[in-house]
Motif scaffolding. Sequence first.
Motif, PDB file in Angstrom:
ATOM      1  N   HIS A 147       0.836  -1.206  -0.035  1.00 23.26           N
ATOM      2  CA  HIS A 147       0.124  -0.022   0.007  1.00 23.26           C
ATOM      3  C   HIS A 147       0.726   1.375   0.099  1.00 23.26           C
ATOM      4  N   CYS A 148       0.367   2.343  -0.648  1.00 24.09           N
ATOM      5  CA  CYS A 148       0.951   3.404  -0.798  1.00 24.09           C
ATOM      6  C   CYS A 148       0.002   4.409  -0.824  1.00 24.09           C
ATOM      7  N   CYS A 149       0.213   5.393   0.069  1.00 22.33           N
ATOM      8  CA  CYS A 149       1.261   5.562   0.986  1.00 22.33           C
ATOM      9  C   CYS A 149       0.733   6.178   2.323  1.00 22.33           C
ATOM     10  N   ASP A 150       1.491   6.194   3.487  1.00 22.42           N
ATOM     11  CA  ASP A 150       0.960   6.765   4.685  1.00 22.42           C
ATOM     12  C   ASP A 150       1.302   8.197   4.788  1.00 22.42           C
ATOM     13  N   LYS A 151       1.020   9.022   5.812  1.00 24.54           N
ATOM     14  CA  LYS A 151       1.092  10.345   5.973  1.00 24.54           C
ATOM     15  C   LYS A 151       2.493  10.811   5.854  1.00 24.54           C
ATOM     16  N   LYS A 152       3.388   9.862   6.024  1.00 21.23           N
ATOM     17  CA  LYS A 152       4.873  10.302   5.814  1.00 21.23           C
ATOM     18  C   LYS A 152       5.571   9.851   4.424  1.00 21.23           C
ATOM     19  N   GLY A 153       4.470   9.251   3.414  1.00 24.74           N
ATOM     20  CA  GLY A 153       4.920   8.870   2.159  1.00 24.74           C
ATOM     21  C   GLY A 153       5.526   7.561   2.297  1.00 24.74           C
ATOM     22  N   ARG A 154       5.362   6.922   3.409  1.00 20.61           N
ATOM     23  CA  ARG A 154       6.121   5.483   3.256  1.00 20.61           C
ATOM     24  C   ARG A 154       5.261   4.552   2.643  1.00 20.61           C
ATOM     25  N   ILE A 155       5.865   3.307   2.212  1.00 20.31           N
ATOM     26  CA  ILE A 155       4.974   2.282   1.507  1.00 20.31           C
ATOM     27  C   ILE A 155       4.824   1.323   2.815  1.00 20.31           C
ATOM     28  N   SER A 156       3.717   0.429   2.821  1.00 20.08           N
ATOM     29  CA  SER A 156       3.640  -0.297   3.698  1.00 20.08           C
ATOM     30  C   SER A 156       3.182  -1.749   3.194  1.00 20.08           C
ATOM     31  N   VAL A 157       3.924  -2.601   3.593  1.00 20.68           N
ATOM     32  CA  VAL A 157       3.712  -4.324   3.392  1.00 20.68           C
ATOM     33  C   VAL A 157       2.867  -4.986   4.360  1.00 20.68           C
ATOM     34  N   ASN A 158       2.014  -5.587   4.074  1.00 20.35           N
ATOM     35  CA  ASN A 158       0.906  -6.241   5.146  1.00 20.35           C
ATOM     36  C   ASN A 158       0.544  -5.360   6.335  1.00 20.35           C
ATOM     37  N   GLY A 159       0.551  -4.233   5.959  1.00 15.52           N
ATOM     38  CA  GLY A 159       0.340  -3.184   7.195  1.00 15.52           C
ATOM     39  C   GLY A 159       1.623  -2.374   7.803  1.00 15.52           C
ATOM     40  N   HIS A 160       2.722  -2.886   7.464  1.00 12.01           N
ATOM     41  CA  HIS A 160       4.030  -2.639   8.197  1.00 12.01           C
ATOM     42  C   HIS A 160       4.782  -1.469   7.230  1.00 12.01           C
ATOM     43  N   PRO A 161       4.741  -0.348   7.825  1.00  9.41           N
ATOM     44  CA  PRO A 161       5.627   0.714   6.918  1.00  9.41           C
ATOM     45  C   PRO A 161       6.943   0.535   6.793  1.00  9.41           C
ATOM     46  N   LEU A 162       7.320   0.732   5.603  1.00 10.84           N
ATOM     47  CA  LEU A 162       8.940   0.437   5.558  1.00 10.84           C
ATOM     48  C   LEU A 162       9.561   1.823   5.726  1.00 10.84           C
ATOM     49  N   ASP A 163      10.666   1.537   6.412  1.00 10.20           N
ATOM     50  CA  ASP A 163      11.876   2.538   6.691  1.00 10.20           C
ATOM     51  C   ASP A 163      12.747   2.529   5.581  1.00 10.20           C
ATOM     52  N   GLU A 164      12.562   3.199   4.292  1.00  6.55           N
ATOM     53  CA  GLU A 164      13.616   2.902   3.410  1.00  6.55           C
ATOM     54  C   GLU A 164      14.799   4.062   3.066  1.00  6.55           C
ATOM     55  N   ALA A 165      14.632   4.915   4.204  1.00  6.96           N
ATOM     56  CA  ALA A 165      15.771   6.126   4.010  1.00  6.96           C
ATOM     57  C   ALA A 165      17.281   5.430   3.569  1.00  6.96           C
ATOM     58  N   SER A 166      17.598   4.433   4.009  1.00  2.00           N
ATOM     59  CA  SER A 166      18.893   4.064   3.825  1.00  2.00           C
ATOM     60  C   SER A 166      19.261   3.567   2.429  1.00  2.00           C
ATOM     61  N   TYR A 167      18.330   3.196   1.521  1.00  2.00           N
ATOM     62  CA  TYR A 167      18.347   2.996   0.101  1.00  2.00           C
ATOM     63  C   TYR A 167      17.645   3.714  -0.974  1.00  2.00           C
ATOM     64  N   VAL A 168      16.522   4.413  -0.535  1.00  2.00           N
ATOM     65  CA  VAL A 168      15.784   5.063  -1.702  1.00  2.00           C
ATOM     66  C   VAL A 168      16.440   6.414  -1.848  1.00  2.00           C
ATOM     67  N   LYS A 169      16.384   6.748  -3.308  1.00  2.00           N
ATOM     68  CA  LYS A 169      16.965   7.853  -3.497  1.00  2.00           C
ATOM     69  C   LYS A 169      15.985   9.159  -3.317  1.00  2.00           C
ATOM     70  N   GLU A 170      16.447   9.931  -2.696  1.00  3.66           N
ATOM     71  CA  GLU A 170      15.811  11.178  -2.460  1.00  3.66           C
ATOM     72  C   GLU A 170      15.980  12.089  -3.611  1.00  3.66           C
ATOM     73  N   LYS A 171      14.457  12.559  -4.384  1.00  2.00           N
ATOM     74  CA  LYS A 171      14.741  13.192  -5.550  1.00  2.00           C
ATOM     75  C   LYS A 171      13.621  14.039  -5.687  1.00  2.00           C
ATOM     76  N   GLY A 172      13.089  14.942  -4.613  1.00  2.00           N
ATOM     77  CA  GLY A 172      12.014  15.607  -4.785  1.00  2.00           C
ATOM     78  C   GLY A 172      10.698  15.186  -5.106  1.00  2.00           C
ATOM     79  N   ILE A 173      10.326  13.883  -4.606  1.00  2.00           N
ATOM     80  CA  ILE A 173       9.006  13.334  -4.878  1.00  2.00           C
ATOM     81  C   ILE A 173       8.475  13.185  -3.424  1.00  2.00           C
ATOM     82  N   ALA A 174       7.114  13.227  -3.337  1.00  2.00           N
ATOM     83  CA  ALA A 174       6.217  13.372  -2.164  1.00  2.00           C
ATOM     84  C   ALA A 174       6.121  12.146  -1.671  1.00  2.00           C
ATOM     85  N   CYS A 175       6.160  11.096  -2.343  1.00  2.00           N
ATOM     86  CA  CYS A 175       5.984   9.775  -1.515  1.00  2.00           C
ATOM     87  C   CYS A 175       6.971   8.773  -2.232  1.00  2.00           C
ATOM     88  N   ASN A 176       7.135   7.399  -1.656  1.00  2.00           N
ATOM     89  CA  ASN A 176       8.040   6.525  -2.065  1.00  2.00           C
ATOM     90  C   ASN A 176       7.317   5.619  -3.066  1.00  2.00           C
TER      91      ASN A 176
END
Length: 267
Positions: A147-176
């Motif tokens: 599911h995409c996305c929660d209020k922080k723009g995070r993707i969730s898998v089976n209801g668990h929001p993923l902390d993807e800061a360590s590998y997702v590239k920041e490029k001025g997008i509002a969500c993951n």
Amino acid sequence: MTSEDRDTVSAAEQDGTGSRSSHVPGKPRKKHLPIWQETILLLGIALVLAIVIKALFIQAFYIPSESMEPGLVNNDRILVEKVSYWFGGTPERGDVVVFKDPGDWLSAEEKAGPQSGIAELMAQIGLYPTGGHLVKRVIGVAGDVIHCCDKKGRISVNGHPLDEASYVKEKGIACNGPMVTDCKADWTAGPVPPGHIFVMGDNRGHSADSSYHMCKPHLETDCVPGDEYVATDLVVGKVFVLLWPSDHFRWFHRPATFAGVPDDPSS
């Protein structure tokens, strides 16, 4: 005759020439192959070993685009191991995998392999990257709901929001997960069908991944649902090392955030 004389005669009798030899009378001596024949033989053995290694253990690939930045950039050389998926093993959430084109994810140009004869031969034995493959990160496996996305723009898998800061590239997008609705509306994928995975590039704004191939709910289209999933039998293996260039060298590990994903989407 002294004992010294007897020893000398006995040694001479062993080969008839006066020198010691391990050669057995009547048995032909083994002949060494000429250097050129030994070279061909060794090259043949090396070729067979290379083919076996490629087929069963390790294969080389290169990164053809910016879709996996920042961890993998264009023209990086990677090694993929196949052992993890032996004996019924399948890709796990968080794995970075190489897989064959599901059929319509790559253009004809992107599918093209090495053009020169030497490079083509090296590709066949696993010493040079081949065409027609993609590199993405596994986000969901069979049964998962993404599911995409929660209020922080995070993707969730089976209801668990993923902390993807360590590998997702920041490029001025509002969500993951911007490839479906440009982050203007939520979207859900799954449950992932048996024998399939849902994959995404780490450069979320520039990756023709599973989210890119989903039917866009805000567009009128004849899109057929299901093209977003990749069959596990298309997966070649798991990326375990970035080999070249040397200043990019690093080992790959499954991000810790995926350890918290429950197997049951309803949990």
